[in-house]
Write a protein that holds these residues in place. Sequence first.
Motif, PDB file in Angstrom:
ATOM      1  N   PHE A 288     -73.592  51.922-115.282  1.00 37.74           N
ATOM      2  CA  PHE A 288     -74.446  51.924-114.099  1.00 37.74           C
ATOM      3  C   PHE A 288     -73.897  50.981-113.037  1.00 37.74           C
ATOM      4  O   PHE A 288     -74.148  51.168-111.853  1.00 37.74           O
ATOM      5  CB  PHE A 288     -75.873  51.490-114.474  1.00 37.74           C
ATOM      6  N   GLN A 289     -73.164  49.968-113.458  1.00 41.57           N
ATOM      7  CA  GLN A 289     -72.702  48.933-112.548  1.00 41.57           C
ATOM      8  C   GLN A 289     -71.182  48.945-112.423  1.00 41.57           C
ATOM      9  O   GLN A 289     -70.477  49.417-113.306  1.00 41.57           O
ATOM     10  CB  GLN A 289     -73.181  47.560-113.037  1.00 41.57           C
ATOM     11  N   ASP A 290     -70.713  48.406-111.298  1.00 45.10           N
ATOM     12  CA  ASP A 290     -69.279  48.333-111.054  1.00 45.10           C
ATOM     13  C   ASP A 290     -68.649  47.256-111.922  1.00 45.10           C
ATOM     14  O   ASP A 290     -69.333  46.367-112.456  1.00 45.10           O
ATOM     15  CB  ASP A 290     -69.009  47.973-109.585  1.00 45.10           C
ATOM     16  N   ASP A 291     -67.342  47.335-112.007  1.00 43.19           N
ATOM     17  CA  ASP A 291     -66.579  46.247-112.606  1.00 43.19           C
ATOM     18  C   ASP A 291     -66.771  45.005-111.739  1.00 43.19           C
ATOM     19  O   ASP A 291     -66.495  45.025-110.537  1.00 43.19           O
ATOM     20  CB  ASP A 291     -65.092  46.628-112.661  1.00 43.19           C
ATOM     21  N   PRO A 292     -67.258  43.903-112.310  1.00 46.62           N
ATOM     22  CA  PRO A 292     -67.513  42.703-111.502  1.00 46.62           C
ATOM     23  C   PRO A 292     -66.277  42.154-110.801  1.00 46.62           C
ATOM     24  O   PRO A 292     -66.394  41.386-109.849  1.00 46.62           O
ATOM     25  CB  PRO A 292     -68.075  41.684-112.502  1.00 46.62           C
ATOM     26  N   LYS A 293     -65.085  42.554-111.249  1.00 46.22           N
ATOM     27  CA  LYS A 293     -63.870  42.070-110.597  1.00 46.22           C
ATOM     28  C   LYS A 293     -63.783  42.534-109.138  1.00 46.22           C
ATOM     29  O   LYS A 293     -63.100  41.905-108.331  1.00 46.22           O
ATOM     30  CB  LYS A 293     -62.635  42.548-111.364  1.00 46.22           C
ATOM     31  N   GLY A 294     -64.450  43.632-108.824  1.00 47.15           N
ATOM     32  CA  GLY A 294     -64.379  44.162-107.464  1.00 47.15           C
ATOM     33  C   GLY A 294     -65.484  43.704-106.540  1.00 47.15           C
ATOM     34  O   GLY A 294     -65.530  44.101-105.380  1.00 47.15           O
ATOM     35  N   VAL A 295     -66.357  42.835-107.039  1.00 45.18           N
ATOM     36  CA  VAL A 295     -67.518  42.451-106.234  1.00 45.18           C
ATOM     37  C   VAL A 295     -67.120  41.647-105.002  1.00 45.18           C
ATOM     38  O   VAL A 295     -67.787  41.716-103.961  1.00 45.18           O
ATOM     39  CB  VAL A 295     -68.547  41.671-107.086  1.00 45.18           C
ATOM     40  N   SER A 296     -66.027  40.878-105.077  1.00 50.70           N
ATOM     41  CA  SER A 296     -65.616  40.081-103.915  1.00 50.70           C
ATOM     42  C   SER A 296     -65.225  40.992-102.757  1.00 50.70           C
ATOM     43  O   SER A 296     -65.393  40.627-101.590  1.00 50.70           O
ATOM     44  CB  SER A 296     -64.450  39.160-104.278  1.00 50.70           C
ATOM     45  N   ILE A 297     -64.709  42.190-103.072  1.00 51.87           N
ATOM     46  CA  ILE A 297     -64.330  43.137-102.020  1.00 51.87           C
ATOM     47  C   ILE A 297     -65.561  43.842-101.460  1.00 51.87           C
ATOM     48  O   ILE A 297     -65.777  43.882-100.242  1.00 51.87           O
ATOM     49  CB  ILE A 297     -63.320  44.163-102.558  1.00 51.87           C
ATOM     50  N   SER A 298     -66.401  44.396-102.337  1.00 47.04           N
ATOM     51  CA  SER A 298     -67.561  45.172-101.880  1.00 47.04           C
ATOM     52  C   SER A 298     -68.595  44.296-101.181  1.00 47.04           C
ATOM     53  O   SER A 298     -69.071  44.630-100.088  1.00 47.04           O
ATOM     54  CB  SER A 298     -68.188  45.919-103.048  1.00 47.04           C
TER      55      SER A 298
END
Length: 304
Positions: free
Chosen positions: A209-219
């Motif tokens: 349901f959730q994105d890979d947290p590694k990409g949160v800095s970009i999104s």
Amino acid sequence: MSNKALSTDSYSLRLKSGVRRFREFTMNSMIPQIQFANHLKAISDNFKETSKKHPEMSMAAEMLNGAFDKLFTEHLSLDDEENIWVDSVPELVFGAYYSWAYSYFLASSCLSDIGYMVGRRSIEFACYLSKIVGNNKRAQLWMDKSLDEKQRREFNLQFSVPKAYLADKYDHLHHLLLFHDHVSEYAVHGNMAALLKKSKGDSSYTYSFQDDPKGVSISAGLTVIIGKKIIDALIKDLHGHLVEEDNMKQYISIVNDQVQKARLESASIQYQGRIPREIIDSIINHNTDAINEHFVELKAKCSK
């Protein structure tokens, strides 16, 4: 075997028996492993983790939240009751504000696609405001667009994003239009692209349901930039209709400095502490060459 119809009592017994079996089946087999409470907890935990790991970005988002709040509660000056457009402005500003706030909350909670969808709506509120300020006819069209098909067609002709905002007089909205266009493909419609960050990339159809947290800095970082662009656009379009406008702009300059820090933080995470010199220069000098090139492509696409 008798062909006699089932009696009401017999039917009721069978129905109750069926309901009982269904409930037993539900309790044993149909309750998902991850219930809504788990999803909500994950969202909250992800948001807290993002705030902890990205302090500059979190601070920038909070300051942008404060900027929207100040604009809406302290700086709007709309005393001319004879004009229809005046009544529309608070609604549009609030729409842009709360939509952006939830866009950031969702993106920083590893729900970037849904966050982008809400961010897209925030941009639309900002775009509509740009056409409505000082224009009673357009304000009335915005309010009446759902009354009939003729009004809806006329509204789409005059307010359609991005096509109705490609002229130079809307240049303060052009970066927002690019984001709106990107999100329309990536997050709004039922395309494969909407599932890219949800797929684990193997052949077993495993999704999250959730994105890979590694990409949160970009999104989440992109959502911060969008928030800055929206607040800048609102202030520009409301020029002359703000109380203590200079004080508001002074606060925004402080916000802009923090957004720059957030961008550098995001780049540092993305490049693992070794940000290319050209990226640093682009952030510090506010270089928009790449954005401008993409906008030329957007105009060409819209003209087809």
